[in-house]
Design a protein around this motif. Structure first.
Motif, short mmCIF file in Angstrom:
data_model
loop_
_atom_site.label_atom_id
_atom_site.label_comp_id
_atom_site.label_asym_id
_atom_site.label_seq_id
_atom_site.Cartn_x
_atom_site.Cartn_y
_atom_site.Cartn_z
N LEU A 93 0.95 -1.09 0.00
CA LEU A 93 -0.09 -0.06 -0.05
C LEU A 93 1.17 1.39 0.02
O LEU A 93 0.53 2.33 -0.69
N GLY A 94 2.00 1.35 0.70
CA GLY A 94 2.87 2.33 0.65
C GLY A 94 3.41 2.67 -0.91
O GLY A 94 3.85 3.92 -0.77
N ALA A 95 3.49 1.54 -1.54
CA ALA A 95 3.90 1.91 -2.87
C ALA A 95 2.94 2.91 -3.64
O ALA A 95 3.02 3.38 -4.77
N ARG A 96 1.61 3.09 -3.20
CA ARG A 96 0.54 3.83 -3.61
C ARG A 96 0.71 5.31 -3.47
O ARG A 96 -0.08 6.12 -3.77
N ILE A 97 1.52 5.43 -2.51
CA ILE A 97 1.77 6.83 -1.90
C ILE A 97 2.24 7.80 -3.12
O ILE A 97 3.26 7.42 -3.93
N GLY A 98 1.44 8.77 -3.51
CA GLY A 98 1.74 9.66 -4.64
C GLY A 98 1.24 9.14 -5.91
O GLY A 98 1.29 9.64 -6.88
N ARG A 99 0.43 7.92 -5.79
CA ARG A 99 -0.13 7.43 -6.94
C ARG A 99 -1.59 7.18 -6.53
O ARG A 99 -2.32 6.17 -6.53
N GLY A 100 -2.27 8.28 -6.06
CA GLY A 100 -3.62 8.13 -5.62
C GLY A 100 -3.71 8.28 -4.14
O GLY A 100 -4.79 8.62 -3.64
N LEU A 101 -2.93 7.60 -3.29
CA LEU A 101 -2.96 7.60 -1.94
C LEU A 101 -2.01 8.62 -1.28
O LEU A 101 -0.92 8.67 -1.69
N ASP A 102 -2.56 9.44 -0.43
CA ASP A 102 -1.78 10.61 0.27
C ASP A 102 -1.02 10.10 1.44
O ASP A 102 0.05 10.61 1.62
N GLU A 103 -1.57 9.25 2.20
CA GLU A 103 -1.13 8.73 3.61
C GLU A 103 -1.64 7.36 3.98
O GLU A 103 -2.75 6.86 3.71
N LEU A 104 -0.74 6.82 4.60
CA LEU A 104 -0.75 5.38 5.04
C LEU A 104 -0.31 5.50 6.63
O LEU A 104 0.75 5.88 6.87
N THR A 105 -1.26 5.44 7.55
CA THR A 105 -1.01 5.32 8.73
C THR A 105 -1.17 3.94 9.67
O THR A 105 -1.80 2.93 8.99
N LEU A 106 -0.91 3.90 10.54
CA LEU A 106 -1.43 2.68 11.54
C LEU A 106 -1.56 3.18 13.00
O LEU A 106 -0.94 3.93 13.66
N THR A 107 -2.60 2.48 13.37
CA THR A 107 -2.76 2.42 14.96
C THR A 107 -2.41 1.36 15.63
O THR A 107 -2.63 0.30 15.04
N THR A 108 -1.67 1.30 16.90
CA THR A 108 -1.28 0.25 17.27
C THR A 108 -1.07 0.71 19.02
O THR A 108 -1.20 1.69 19.58
N ASN A 109 -1.21 -0.54 19.61
CA ASN A 109 -1.12 -0.50 21.38
C ASN A 109 0.40 -0.43 21.66
O ASN A 109 0.77 -0.20 22.56
N GLY A 110 1.33 -0.22 20.87
CA GLY A 110 2.83 -0.15 20.83
C GLY A 110 3.88 -1.21 21.37
O GLY A 110 4.83 -1.07 21.51
N THR A 111 3.17 -2.36 21.92
CA THR A 111 3.61 -3.35 22.73
C THR A 111 4.88 -4.14 21.60
O THR A 111 5.80 -4.43 21.95
#
Length: 338
Positions: A93-111
Motif C-alpha cells: 500500500l505504501g507503494a501507492r503513496i503519490g499514486r492516488g494515496l496521500d497517507e498510510l498510517t497505523l494504529t497500535t497499542n505499541g507493545t
C-alpha cells in the motif's frame, strides 16, 4: 480465482447524504495481545484464521478504494502488528503513496512497535497512533489486564528514532485516568507528540459498566484549559477530531467526542473488517460482504458491493451511554477497527 484485470474507474465514493468517502480504515486482525477493560472482555473468542481476508485480497480491495478516490488508509485491528504479514501489506500500500494515496498510517497499542518501526517507515508510513491511557506502570497493567508499559514506551522511542511522528490516543476513563490527563498532555508536549482524547464508546459487551467509566470530554477540556493555553486549530487529518494547539509547543490536542459532540455530518470514513465486511458506520450493523463479492465476481462485483455500502450508510450513529443501556452494537471495537 480472483479477477484482477484493470476495470475502468468508477464514480467517486459519495454516500446518500452527499458525503465523499476519502478514508478507509482496515482491520487486519481482530486479535490483540492486550485486554483493555473498556474495549474487550477478559475472555474473548476471536475469528478462526481461515475466515480472514488474505493479504492479497486486502490489497486488491484497498487499491480499488484508492482508484475510486480514497486518499488515506489506516491499518488497525485489534493489534495490527500481531499479524505476521502486515509489513508486506504496508509495503504494497505504501507503494501507492503519490499514486492516488496521500497517507498510510497505523494504529497500535505499541507493545510490538519497537520491532516494526523501521520497516513501517521504509514502507511509507510516516505517522503512527499509539493507544496509551496512562503513564503509571501499575495502572497500565490494571487497565490492560497484563500489559507492560515499558514495552510501549520503548516502542514510541523506536518510532521516533525511525522517523515516525507519534500521536497518542487516550480514552478518558472516570476512576482510572481522568486525574492523569493533564500529566499525559504535559508529557506529550515535552516529547513532541500530539494527543487525541477519546470518549469511551458503547461497542460490544465488556465485564464492566461503561456508565461508571464514561467521562464527557467537555469536562476534561475545562480542566485542561485551566492548566494550558489552548488555541483552536483548523487542522484536519481526515478523522473526527477537533483540534487545539498547546501554545508555545508543537503539540496538538484533539478531542474525539461521539457522545457529547456528534461529528457525523462530516464523516468521510468506511471500515473494512479482517473477515471482509465493509461497515459504513462504526455505530450501526449495516455492512456488505466484500470478501464474498471479490471471490464470487471479481473487481466488478466488488464495485457493486461498495456502491451498496454507500447507499446504506446512515446519516449518524446512535451511541448512548446510560443506566441499563445496551451497547450500540454487539461487535467489539477490535472487530471493526479503531
Amino acid at each position: 480465482m480472483i479477477a484482477t484485470a484493470p476495470v475502468p474507474s468508477q464514480p467517486a465514493l459519495v454516500d446518500a447524504h452527499g458525503r465523499t468517502i476519502r478514508y478507509l480504515r482496515i482491520s487486519v486482525t481482530d486479535r490483540c495481545d492486550l485486554r483493555c477493560r473498556y474495549c474487550m472482555a477478559e475472555t474473548m473468542t476471536f475469528l478462526p484464521r481461515r475466515a480472514l481476508l488474505a493479504l492479497e485480497e486486502i490489497a486488491i480491495i484497498a487499491e480499488r478504494f484508492i482508484a475510486r478516490g480514497v486518499t488515506k488508509i489506516r491499518l488497525t485491528g485489534g493489534e495490527p502488528l500481531v499479524r505476521r504479514d502486515v509489513g508486506e501489506l504496508a509495503r504494497r500500500l505504501g507503494a501507492r503513496i503519490g499514486r492516488g494515496l496521500d497517507e498510510l498510517t497505523l494504529t497500535t497499542n505499541g507493545t510490538r512497535l519497537a520491532g516494526h518501526a523501521a520497516a513501517l517507515h521504509a514502507a511509507g508510513v510516516r505517522r503512527v497512533n499509539v493507544s496509551l491511557d496512562t503513564l503509571h506502570p501499575d495502572r497500565f497493567r490494571f487497565i490492560t489486564r497484563h500489559g507492560d508499559l515499558a514495552q510501549v514506551l520503548d516502542g514510541i522511542v523506536a518510532a521516533r528514532a525511525a522517523g515516525l511522528a507519534v500521536k497518542i490516543n487516550t480514552v478518558a476513563l472516570a476512576g482510572l485516568n481522568e486525574d492523569e490527563i493533564p500529566s499525559i498532555l504535559a508529557w506529550c508536549t515535552s516529547e513532541g507528540h500530539d494527543l487525541s482524547l477519546i470518549e469511551t464508546m458503547p461497542l460490544g459487551a465488556i465485564d464492566e459498566d461503561r456508565v461508571d467509566r464514561f467521562v464527557p470530554l467537555t469536562r476534561v477540556f475545562e480542566r485542561l484549559a485551566t492548566d494550558f493555553d489552548l488555541i483552536r486549530d483548523a487542522h484536519r487529518t481526515g478523522g473526527p477530531a477537533r483540534y487545539w494547539r498547546v501554545a508555545g509547543t508543537n503539540t496538538r490536542l484533539g478531542l474525539i467526542s461521539p457522545l457529547t459532540a456528534n461529528f457525523c455530518d462530516g464523516c468521510n470514513r468506511m471500515r473494512l473488517t479482517t473477515e471482509g465486511k465493509l461497515y459504513a458506520c462504526l455505530g450501526h450493523d449495516e455492512q456488505v460482504d466484500l470478501k464474498a463479492a471479490l471471490r464470487g465476481g471479481g473487481v466488478a462485483a466488488l464495485d457493486a458491493a461498495i456502491d451498496h455500502a454507500l447507499a446504506i450508510k446512515p446519516a449518524r450513529h446512535a451511541f448512548a451511554i446510560g443506566p441499563g443501556a445496551a451497547p450500540a452494537v454487539a461487535r467489539h471495537m477490535s472487530v471493526t477497527g479503531g
